[in-house]
Design a protein around this motif. Structure first.
Motif, PDB file in Angstrom:
ATOM      1  N   ASN A 218       0.697  -1.319   0.099  1.00  0.00           N
ATOM      2  CA  ASN A 218      -0.247   0.107  -0.047  1.00  0.00           C
ATOM      3  C   ASN A 218       0.902   1.455   0.044  1.00  0.00           C
ATOM      4  N   GLN A 219       1.982   1.346  -1.215  1.00  0.00           N
ATOM      5  CA  GLN A 219       2.372   2.745  -0.515  1.00  0.00           C
ATOM      6  C   GLN A 219       2.364   3.251  -2.216  1.00  0.00           C
ATOM      7  N   ALA A 220       2.349   4.651  -2.294  1.00  0.00           N
ATOM      8  CA  ALA A 220       2.783   4.702  -3.503  1.00  0.00           C
ATOM      9  C   ALA A 220       4.432   5.137  -3.937  1.00  0.00           C
ATOM     10  N   VAL A 221       3.752   5.206  -5.478  1.00  0.00           N
ATOM     11  CA  VAL A 221       5.608   4.778  -5.995  1.00  0.00           C
ATOM     12  C   VAL A 221       5.646   5.643  -7.663  1.00  0.00           C
ATOM     13  N   THR A 222       6.176   5.573  -8.199  1.00  0.00           N
ATOM     14  CA  THR A 222       6.192   6.383  -9.005  1.00  0.00           C
ATOM     15  C   THR A 222       6.930   5.022 -10.281  1.00  0.00           C
ATOM     16  N   VAL A 223       6.485   4.879 -11.451  1.00  0.00           N
ATOM     17  CA  VAL A 223       7.246   4.149 -12.212  1.00  0.00           C
ATOM     18  C   VAL A 223       7.753   4.643 -13.129  1.00  0.00           C
ATOM     19  N   LYS A 224       9.178   4.178 -13.966  1.00  0.00           N
ATOM     20  CA  LYS A 224       9.709   4.933 -15.492  1.00  0.00           C
ATOM     21  C   LYS A 224       9.964   3.558 -16.050  1.00  0.00           C
ATOM     22  N   PHE A 225       9.245   4.163 -17.288  1.00  0.00           N
ATOM     23  CA  PHE A 225       9.684   3.037 -18.312  1.00  0.00           C
ATOM     24  C   PHE A 225      10.315   3.574 -19.707  1.00  0.00           C
ATOM     25  N   THR A 226      11.925   3.359 -19.735  1.00  0.00           N
ATOM     26  CA  THR A 226      12.267   3.792 -21.102  1.00  0.00           C
ATOM     27  C   THR A 226      12.764   2.951 -22.092  1.00  0.00           C
ATOM     28  N   VAL A 227      12.731   3.246 -23.385  1.00  0.00           N
ATOM     29  CA  VAL A 227      12.708   2.188 -24.651  1.00  0.00           C
ATOM     30  C   VAL A 227      13.890   2.683 -24.951  1.00  0.00           C
ATOM     31  N   LEU A 228      14.135   1.437 -25.230  1.00  0.00           N
ATOM     32  CA  LEU A 228      16.316   1.769 -25.848  1.00  0.00           C
ATOM     33  C   LEU A 228      15.722   0.819 -27.384  1.00  0.00           C
ATOM     34  N   GLU A 229      16.615   1.261 -27.989  1.00  0.00           N
ATOM     35  CA  GLU A 229      16.524   0.790 -29.069  1.00  0.00           C
ATOM     36  C   GLU A 229      17.812   0.130 -29.360  1.00  0.00           C
ATOM     37  N   ASN A 230      17.683  -0.731 -29.800  1.00  0.00           N
ATOM     38  CA  ASN A 230      19.729  -1.621 -29.826  1.00  0.00           C
ATOM     39  C   ASN A 230      20.074  -2.100 -28.599  1.00  0.00           C
TER      40      ASN A 230
END
Length: 288
Positions: free
Chosen positions: A10-22
């Motif tokens: 029950n914890q507020a979090v921030t998720v970050k996604f990064t798409v990397l080519e090759n």
């Protein structure tokens, strides 16, 4: 998500996604604000977060390999949870092939033969364009056949039946003596049939059978009977009621009652004169 081995519940979090080519070039980045459940699990969808950089919809997934880097901030800054290559699943592999299907547009064709029109509605081949494909005005060339055909199927030497072939030996190939279909051209046509238009097709001048063997003649002659009122005679016996004649007049009957009625003479003032007799089949035995 865990902290020192314990679930971050029950914890507020921030998720970050990064798409990397090759695996190296950042082509897209986004963040998600979420809250973990009692087991420390958080669920978000890549491509639906808050965009930081790039455009998720313009990524060319089929051109190179792509990797996804995951970072999570639970309150003390982003922690790197690793980078993994994005792998295809069955639906994605189907989409990869579907994206390469032909559009149906003539202009999207490759390796179009030279000489074809540009795909307009009036596209057609000219004689000269056909000649670019086959050096024989567009006709089939050098068709092989047995000796029953002649020619090779070209415009200059088309196929035809070779009537001199041994395959047609014994055939009637002379059309000059074929029947015309005209009745007048028939051989051995019936000679006793008159013209249909003049005599309705009946026989004319028919010869009757020999009648010299007649058993009855007109009286005082040897002329055959021609009228129901003719007086007749015969030199043989005559039987009535049986098939053999044993007497000049042989009458036989098995019917009871009157068997023979003879009336002769003429009528005079209402009274009959002459001879009259009736023989009746009464009783048994011969009756006279």
């Amino acid at each position: 998500i865990a902290n020192n081995g314990s679930a971050l519940s029950n914890q507020a979090v921030t998720v970050k996604f990064t798409v990397l080519e090759n695996g190296t070039t950042n082509v897209y980045q986004e963040t998600h604000s979420a809250t973990t459940d009692v087991n420390g699990i958080v669920s978000v969808i890549v491509g639906e977060g808050n965009t930081v950089s790039g455009d998720f919809t313009t990524i060319d997934w089929g051109s190179n390999s792509y990797f996804l880097k995951v970072e999570i901030d639970s309150g003390s800054g982003y922690q790197n949870f690793g980078t993994n290559e994005l792998k295809a699943i069955p639906y994605a592999k189907f989409a990869e092939k579907a994206g390469n299907t032909f559009s149906g547009n003539f202009n999207d064709l490759t390796n179009i033969p030279s000489g074809l029109a540009d795909g307009d509605d009036d596209t057609h081949l000219t004689e000269a364009q056909v000649d670019n494909y086959v050096a024989n005005n567009g006709y089939l060339v050098n068709i092989q056949s047995d000796a029953s055909l002649s020619g090779n199927g070209t415009n200059a030497n088309p196929l035809s039946v070779n009537t001199n072939s041994t395959a047609f030996n014994g055939w009637d190939k002379d059309a000059s003596d074929d029947f015309s279909g005209n009745y007048s051209d028939l051989n051995r046509a019936p000679t006793n049939v008159s013209s249909f238009t003049n005599d309705a097709g009946y026989l004319t001048n028919a010869t009757l059978p020999d009648q010299t063997d007649a058993d009855f003649y007109k009286t005082n002659s040897t002329t055959q009977l021609t009228n129901i009122n003719d007086d007749i005679y015969t030199m043989g016996n005559l039987a009535i009621g049986k098939n053999t004649a044993d007497y000049p007049l042989d009458i036989h009957s098995t019917i009871g009652g009157v068997n023979l009625e003879i009336i002769s003479g003429s009528s005079n003032n209402g009274y009959q004169t002459g001879f009259s007799d009736i023989l009746s089949g009464q009783g048994s035995g011969d009756q006279y």
